[in-house]
Design a protein around this motif. Structure first.
Motif, short mmCIF file in Angstrom:
data_model
loop_
_atom_site.label_atom_id
_atom_site.label_comp_id
_atom_site.label_asym_id
_atom_site.label_seq_id
_atom_site.Cartn_x
_atom_site.Cartn_y
_atom_site.Cartn_z
N ALA A 38 0.82 -1.21 0.00
CA ALA A 38 0.00 0.00 0.00
C ALA A 38 0.85 1.26 0.00
N VAL A 39 2.03 1.19 0.61
CA VAL A 39 2.89 2.37 0.72
C VAL A 39 3.64 2.63 -0.58
N ALA A 40 4.06 1.57 -1.27
CA ALA A 40 4.90 1.72 -2.47
C ALA A 40 4.28 2.63 -3.53
N ILE A 98 4.17 8.05 -6.38
CA ILE A 98 3.45 9.28 -6.70
C ILE A 98 4.20 10.50 -6.17
N TRP A 99 4.74 10.38 -4.95
CA TRP A 99 5.41 11.52 -4.33
C TRP A 99 6.78 11.80 -4.91
N PHE A 100 7.55 10.75 -5.24
CA PHE A 100 8.96 10.94 -5.61
C PHE A 100 9.29 10.52 -7.05
N GLY A 101 8.31 10.05 -7.80
CA GLY A 101 8.56 9.72 -9.20
C GLY A 101 9.03 8.29 -9.40
N PHE A 102 9.55 8.04 -10.62
CA PHE A 102 9.92 6.68 -11.02
C PHE A 102 11.42 6.41 -10.91
N PHE A 155 15.21 6.74 -5.98
CA PHE A 155 14.97 7.08 -4.58
C PHE A 155 13.73 6.41 -3.98
N PRO A 156 12.57 6.44 -4.64
CA PRO A 156 11.40 5.76 -4.03
C PRO A 156 11.60 4.27 -3.84
N LYS A 157 12.35 3.61 -4.74
CA LYS A 157 12.64 2.18 -4.55
C LYS A 157 13.54 1.97 -3.34
N MET A 158 14.49 2.88 -3.15
CA MET A 158 15.34 2.80 -1.96
C MET A 158 14.52 2.94 -0.69
N LEU A 159 13.54 3.84 -0.72
CA LEU A 159 12.69 4.02 0.45
C LEU A 159 11.88 2.76 0.76
N VAL A 160 11.37 2.11 -0.27
CA VAL A 160 10.59 0.88 -0.06
C VAL A 160 11.47 -0.20 0.56
N VAL A 161 12.68 -0.36 0.04
CA VAL A 161 13.60 -1.35 0.59
C VAL A 161 13.95 -1.01 2.03
N THR A 162 14.16 0.27 2.30
CA THR A 162 14.47 0.71 3.66
C THR A 162 13.33 0.39 4.61
N TYR A 171 6.97 -3.23 -9.07
CA TYR A 171 5.57 -3.50 -9.41
C TYR A 171 4.75 -2.22 -9.33
N ALA A 172 5.05 -1.39 -8.31
CA ALA A 172 4.28 -0.15 -8.13
C ALA A 172 4.55 0.86 -9.23
N GLY A 173 5.75 0.83 -9.77
CA GLY A 173 6.06 1.77 -10.85
C GLY A 173 7.55 1.87 -11.09
#
Length: 292
Positions: free
Chosen positions: A141-143, A148-152, A155-162, A231-233
């Motif tokens: 749900a967060v991914a 949406i907030w940080f683009g494709f 960085f957003p993938k790093m946040l999900v892994v973190t 998967y999210a983007g």
């Protein structure tokens, strides 16, 4: 007669002492042959189980003539994965990059937060419940929100892994710091050591086994977190590759990508044991002494 008896007794005593010394030396240093004998006992069971499962899978798909778009055989997955190895490799590199970068961020954040929790009672009371509560939020749900907030980008993938790996590291580090020997702490303080020096000399070494236990749990989540983020983007990666092959009804290549993901997780998991052996050489020596 008396002299002869004394000499004989002395000789017997010397021989017995030498034998005991030899036995003691042998027990103190377990032979390499014994350690080699233990390795198959660790490696063989999972290999046999996986081999049996693959054999059952192969037999079922062959006997029942299952449509490969529904359930391909292991042989087909292997052959098609090998034929498309370049595409799989191109998809693996971005996922590996996201995994390593995100886990590096998680590693730094976990140490900072765990040290803060150990030094501050107020921080421990205020932050730890929030850390536990954060684990109730599904990453799936967060991914999309992070995309949406940080683009494709990366960085957003790093946040999900973190987010996927942060809690096990932090919780195990905090527990490791708390497990420090209080007698050793008091001894250092009596010798004039400050809190920081005591922390570095007692609490950090005592936390290392806990840290590596958390590291092993977290690293297995890291690759899965990266695939979820894709998967999210994303523009490329194993997650995007699986989606594309699923849409093309190439179930065999989806399984091949899943196998690559599992292989990455296993390789990173095994690396943690190597790092622990290099970072904590005394732990291996202690284990040998306790379990000859």
């Amino acid at each position: 007669m008396t002299a002869t008896t004394t000499t004989t007794g002395t000789g017997t005593g010397t021989g017995t002492g030498t034998d005991k010394a030899a036995v003691g030396t042998s027990a103190a240093r377990p032979p390499a042959r014994r350690r080699l004998r233990r390795s198959p006992a660790v490696v063989l069971p999972p290999i046999l189980v996986v081999t049996a499962l693959l054999a059952v899978w192969q037999t079922y798909t062959s006997a029942a003539a299952v449509d490969p778009t529904v359930l391909p055989s292991p042989g087909r997955v292997l052959s098609q994965g090998w034929e498309n190895r370049q595409d799989l490799w191109d998809a693996t590199l971005p996922t590996l990059q996201e995994t390593v970068a995100g886990f590096g961020m998680s590693f730094v954040a976990a140490w900072l937060v765990a040290v803060l929790l150990d030094f501050s009672t107020w921080a421990r009371r205020g932050l730890y419940p929030l850390l536990v509560a954060s684990q109730t939020i599904p990453i799936v749900a967060v991914a999309p929100l992070l995309i949406i907030w940080f683009g494709f980008g990366l960085f957003p993938k790093m946040l999900v892994v973190t987010l996927a790996t942060f809690f096990p590291l932090t919780a195990n580090l905090a527990a490791g710091f708390a497990s420090a020997d209080p007698e050793a702490m008091r001894l250092l303080r009596s010798l004039g050591a400050g809190r920081t020096r005591t922390f570095l000399m007692v609490r950090v070494p005592s936390a290392m086994p806990y840290f590596f236990a958390g590291l092993r749990v977290s690293i297995t989540y890291a690759v899965v977190g990266a695939v979820f983020a894709e998967y999210a983007g994303a523009e490329n990666g194993l997650g995007i590759y699986m989606q594309a092959q699923k849409s093309a009804f190439r179930t065999d290549l989806v399984f091949a990508a899943v196998a690559v993901t599992a292989a990455l997780s296993i390789a990173l998991f095994a690396t943690t044991y190597l790092l622990q052996r290099l970072a904590l050489p005394w732990e291996r020596a202690t284990r040998r002494k306790d379990h000859p």
